[in-house]
Design an enzyme around this catalytic site. Sequence first.
Site, PDB file in Angstrom:
ATOM      1  N   CYS A  97     -34.773  24.194 -17.856  1.00  0.00           N
ATOM      2  CA  CYS A  97     -35.204  23.587 -19.108  1.00  0.00           C
ATOM      3  C   CYS A  97     -34.839  24.503 -20.265  1.00  0.00           C
ATOM      4  CB  CYS A  97     -36.713  23.321 -19.108  1.00  0.00           C
ATOM      5  SG  CYS A  97     -37.701  24.818 -19.035  1.00  0.00           S
ATOM      6  N   ASP A 504     -28.074  16.201  14.442  1.00  0.00           N
ATOM      7  CA  ASP A 504     -28.272  17.504  15.052  1.00  0.00           C
ATOM      8  C   ASP A 504     -29.781  17.755  15.111  1.00  0.00           C
ATOM      9  OD1 ASP A 504     -27.786  20.249  15.759  1.00  0.00           O
ATOM     10  OD2 ASP A 504     -28.304  20.731  13.690  1.00  0.00           O
ATOM     11  N   ASP A 677     -26.651  20.756  10.077  1.00  0.00           N
ATOM     12  CA  ASP A 677     -26.852  21.847   9.131  1.00  0.00           C
ATOM     13  C   ASP A 677     -26.166  23.135   9.541  1.00  0.00           C
ATOM     14  OD1 ASP A 677     -28.567  22.381  11.323  1.00  0.00           O
ATOM     15  OD2 ASP A 677     -29.509  23.899  10.067  1.00  0.00           O
ATOM     16  N   ASP A 681     -22.034  22.669  13.538  1.00  0.00           N
ATOM     17  CA  ASP A 681     -21.878  21.251  13.210  1.00  0.00           C
ATOM     18  C   ASP A 681     -20.707  21.008  12.274  1.00  0.00           C
ATOM     19  OD1 ASP A 681     -24.272  20.482  14.552  1.00  0.00           O
ATOM     20  OD2 ASP A 681     -25.405  21.316  12.879  1.00  0.00           O
TER      21      ASP A 681
END
Lengths: 782, 51
Positions: A97, A504, A677, A681
């Site tokens: 912000c 997975d 993840d 993989d």
Amino acid sequence: MTAGSRPVPAAEARSLAGCAHCGAAVAGGARFCCAGCEAAHAIVSGLGLDAFYARRSGEAGAIRPAEEAPACDPAAHLRPGPDGTAELDLLLSGLSCGACVWLVEQALGAEPSVRRARANLTTRRLALRFSGGAEEARRLVGLLARLGFRSAPWTPACLSAAEDREMRELLRALGIAAFGAMNVMLVSVAVWVGDDMGDATRHLMHWIAAAIGLPVVLLAGMPFYRSAFAAMRGGRANMDLAVSLGVIATALMSLSETLRNGPYTWFDGATLLLALLLAGRVLDRAARGRARRAVAELLALQQGSVTRLAPDGTAETIAAEAAAAGDTLLLSAGERLRLDATLLDAEALLDTSATTGESLPRRFLAGEALPAGAINMGAPVRVAVAASAAEGSLAALSRLLSEAEAAKGRIASIADRAARLYVPVVHAVAAATFLLWFALLGAGWQEALVPAVAVLIITCPCALAIAVPAVRVVATGALFRKGVLVAHPTALERLAAADHAVLDKTGTLTEGRPELLPDPARDPAVLRRAAGIARASHHPLARALVRACPDAPAAPGVIEVPGKGLIAGEARLGSAGFVGVPAGFEGMTLVFREDEGAAVVFRFSDRLRPDSAAAVAGLHALGLTTELLSGDGPQAVEEAALATGIGPWQAQAGPAEKAERIADLVAAGRRPLMVGDGINDAGALALAHVSAAPGTGTDLAQSAADLVLRAGGLSPLAAAIRIARRAERIARQNIGFSFAYNLVAVPAAIAGLATPLIAAAVMASSSLIVIGNALRAGAEGR
Amino acid sequence: MNALLVLIPLALAMGLGALGLFLWSLRSRQYEDLDGAAQRILFDEKDGPAS
């Protein structure tokens, strides 16, 4: 800086029952959620910057100082600046912000060494110029960390310079095209309504339009011409080719009309078309750029440094890329091994879930090869680098990924498939129109050219060219708000087509980190005291203990015995041997004993994410079949499959088997969605029709995946598929609508009835309808 | 008709002036942080510390 004169709002006056620094909810009216926030608040108050808290509008908890020390070492990324200063670019996480920008700039500006500090809220990049060297840089990074802003060196991976340049080129082209369209229209409207205009005046008007229109078409059309040229060289037709040919033909025909002082010129149509298309392209790029930057931020925060031990035993922090084979590294507790290595110490306990999918940490003995990506769960150990970053297993995998990525880039988007059909047809019709007027109706070639090019510009597919990008902008934005980052331009189309999900287990269905198992017999007060002691440690199990009891106050006087446990007065927390009870606990455990009382055992396991079962049910409801493919043992995999309701499961699948399974599915004509993840993989993610990785996954998996689920859990996945399918349907509607529009407009153009006024009306109205339809894509339909 | 000789160049000059300003703002990198620029206007301090 004149901070003292500003009214300082009392933190107590804040109506929210949140932490006074980060805004996260706190229990029992405490002012701070953790010690880190208390310290950060003290720094901010000490600098007289309390106004920050009145302005802060970022996400609650986003700027809670991290418990573990940031691994970022900026020393390797310093650049010499003017006058002997040093310059450093950092990526700041938590900079969400305007007040954060203000706080960072003011807090750094208060440092005497800092000459310039400027933060970019869009890219989250902080440009810093200061006097001093590596030591000073580390101190400034430390200050940012204590305020709650994690930083990472700004690397080219964050935002490629080329991308930055392309965006600026598009903006420049848009500015030029918008200027051209407005000013040519000024002249064109005079011609359209000026029936009583003399010939000489009209000729003057034509020349003015040509003087503006020709350079604008030449300059603002460059992005399209370049892309069309590249496609033509590759022997393909794309949407940009249709646009380029239409715009160029219109400009040339208008020039010919100008020379012979015909009734109308069409420069307004050409420039307006360019302006509308460029606006669509700028928006498309901005929407995707936001998602890409968020992914890059996740990646940059994972980039790390390693601790190298010199022969004389001194430690230095270097970038992982700088370590060479044979170097000795120190792997501290909880640290991820970033290079292939062999173990030098007697034994080590490593969590290899990212490379193999095994959920229980494995014991390695001296001389054994350690896979890159493993996390040290035990005491700090020394390892010898087996291969440098450029030659190791991760680099080989990265090369495979970039090849798979290039293959995916050749998948044509639906708009380009439409263009492939569309371009030859439209140009054949235009040529036929020219012949009809020239050969059969006996018009001069210049007169015959007008209806022929009118066909091109009326079909020139404002609606068609923005039909798909407009939908993509809206859908990508909607997904971004849901925490799904779309990293690849055709990812949504591919996601909509997915019919089978391969999941997975470790880190995807499960948390991927140890969590305390519930035990009804445990006394909450004991847990609270143990968690208070555990606060002093960065060990993964200690951190899990703190997570289980987050409001436990930190215990005073805790001493850490590396690799064994913690001592606080008479209380001990750590391994069974350290606490002094007989060993024999299986799996991940911590033992806690106060005084001479009975020992309490805390058991940990990698448990399922709370939303996994619901997410799988959501996939089934959408008609996808699911399967579980894990590198973990059969028992753990079967348990997870039963708990989540996933159909077939396969355990002990290595990286090669996972990739092979995906390749088999693709060869069988399925369109698999791979969700994973780990490093193991990544190959499967890259080969799958479409892929997703949780935001907590490894950097390699995230860069291989088309979608990143920022929140970590799988629950947004079903919603993402629904939005993608809806977007696909709307894109098809838009394309169908554009074709239908042409069916009406083209005969009018062939007949020579289409004036530039009609062309402009057709173009604007069809674009508005297409954009209006695209706005529906944000809603989560069925 | 003489009015055209004044008004058209005037209109074009104004348009070109705006285009020039846009290109200048683009070149001086004012479009790189649109979110930040929207927030910075609310800061009390001079733009950036110590500069």
